[in-house]
Design a protein around this motif. Structure first.
Motif, PDB file in Angstrom:
ATOM      1  N   ASN A 174       0.335   7.898  -5.656  1.00  0.00           N
ATOM      2  CA  ASN A 174      -0.808   8.795  -5.687  1.00  0.00           C
ATOM      3  C   ASN A 174      -0.407  10.183  -5.204  1.00  0.00           C
ATOM      4  O   ASN A 174      -0.850  11.192  -5.751  1.00  0.00           O
ATOM      5  CB  ASN A 174      -1.970   8.230  -4.870  1.00  0.00           C
TER       6      ASN A 174
ATOM      7  N   HIS B 209       0.819  -1.219   0.000  1.00  0.00           N
ATOM      8  CA  HIS B 209       0.000   0.000   0.000  1.00  0.00           C
ATOM      9  C   HIS B 209       0.847   1.261   0.000  1.00  0.00           C
ATOM     10  O   HIS B 209       0.485   2.266  -0.599  1.00  0.00           O
ATOM     11  CB  HIS B 209      -0.982   0.009   1.169  1.00  0.00           C
ATOM     12  N   TYR B 210       2.007   1.210   0.660  1.00  0.00           N
ATOM     13  CA  TYR B 210       2.871   2.391   0.730  1.00  0.00           C
ATOM     14  C   TYR B 210       3.333   2.837  -0.655  1.00  0.00           C
ATOM     15  O   TYR B 210       3.485   4.023  -0.912  1.00  0.00           O
ATOM     16  CB  TYR B 210       4.083   2.139   1.639  1.00  0.00           C
TER      17      TYR B 210
ATOM     18  N   THR C 162       0.335   4.538  -2.328  1.00  0.00           N
ATOM     19  CA  THR C 162       0.096   5.784  -1.609  1.00  0.00           C
ATOM     20  C   THR C 162       1.119   6.832  -2.054  1.00  0.00           C
ATOM     21  O   THR C 162       0.769   7.984  -2.320  1.00  0.00           O
ATOM     22  CB  THR C 162       0.169   5.563  -0.083  1.00  0.00           C
TER      23      THR C 162
END
Length: 140
Positions: free
Chosen positions: A87, A80-81, A84
Motif C-alpha cells: 500500500n 500485514h507488513y 502495508t
C-alpha cells in the motif's frame, strides 16, 4: 484480448443491476485495464461519493498485484507488513478486501473490476454477475 469500453460499461451496468435486483445497498463499480488505468466508472443513485476511492482501490490492488481482493485480504491477515508495504508502494491506493476482481483472458490478467457499496461478499456476487454478462472471466 483487451477490456474495451463496451465490455467495461456492460460489466458495470450488469453489476449495478444485479445489486439492485438482489436488494443490495447502492453500488459503485469501476473497470481498470491491465495497466491500472480507468476504462469506465459508474455510481448508483444513493451510493456515497467516497465509494469511488474504495472501488478504485479494490480494482487497483487486484490488477497491480495480480491477486483478487480475497487473496489480498488473506495476505494482509497473514502478513500485514507485506500489504502495508504494498500500500505504501502504491501511494495508499490499495484496498485489500473482496470486491477487487481480476479480469482474465486465460492465465493473463487484462484488467480488474472493483465493486463496493454492500458487504464485500455481496460486492463480489454482483461483480462476477456483471463480468459474466459482459462475456468476461473474473477471479475473485
Amino acid at each position: 484480448m483487451e477490456v474495451t469500453l463496451e465490455m467495461a460499461r456492460t460489466a458495470i451496468r450488469a453489476a449495478l443491476d444485479a445489486g439492485a435486483e438482489k436488494g443490495f445497498r447502492p453500488l459503485t463499480a469501476i473497470v481498470l485495464d491491465a495497466g491500472g488505468h480507468i476504462v469506465a466508472f459508474e455510481r448508483s443513485d444513493g451510493s456515497a461519493p467516497g465509494r469511488f476511492a474504495i472501488a478504485h482501490g479494490k480494482a487497483y490492488g487486484a490488477v497491480m498485484l495480480g491477486m483478487p481482493g480475497s487473496a489480498q485480504m488473506k495476505r494482509a491477515e497473514d502478513q500485514h507488513y507485506f500489504m502495508t508495504a504494498m500500500n505504501g508502494a502504491f501511494g495508499g491506493a490499495v484496498v485489500p478486501v473482496p470486491g477487487g476482481i481480476l479480469i482474465k483472458d486465460g492465465d493473463r490478467v487484462i484488467g480488474a473490476l472493483g465493486v463496493t457499496g454492500d458487504t464485500s461478499d455481496n460486492d463480489v456476487i454482483a461483480g462476477l454477475q456483471g463480468l459474466e454478462a459482459a462475456g468476461l472471466t473474473g477471479a475473485a
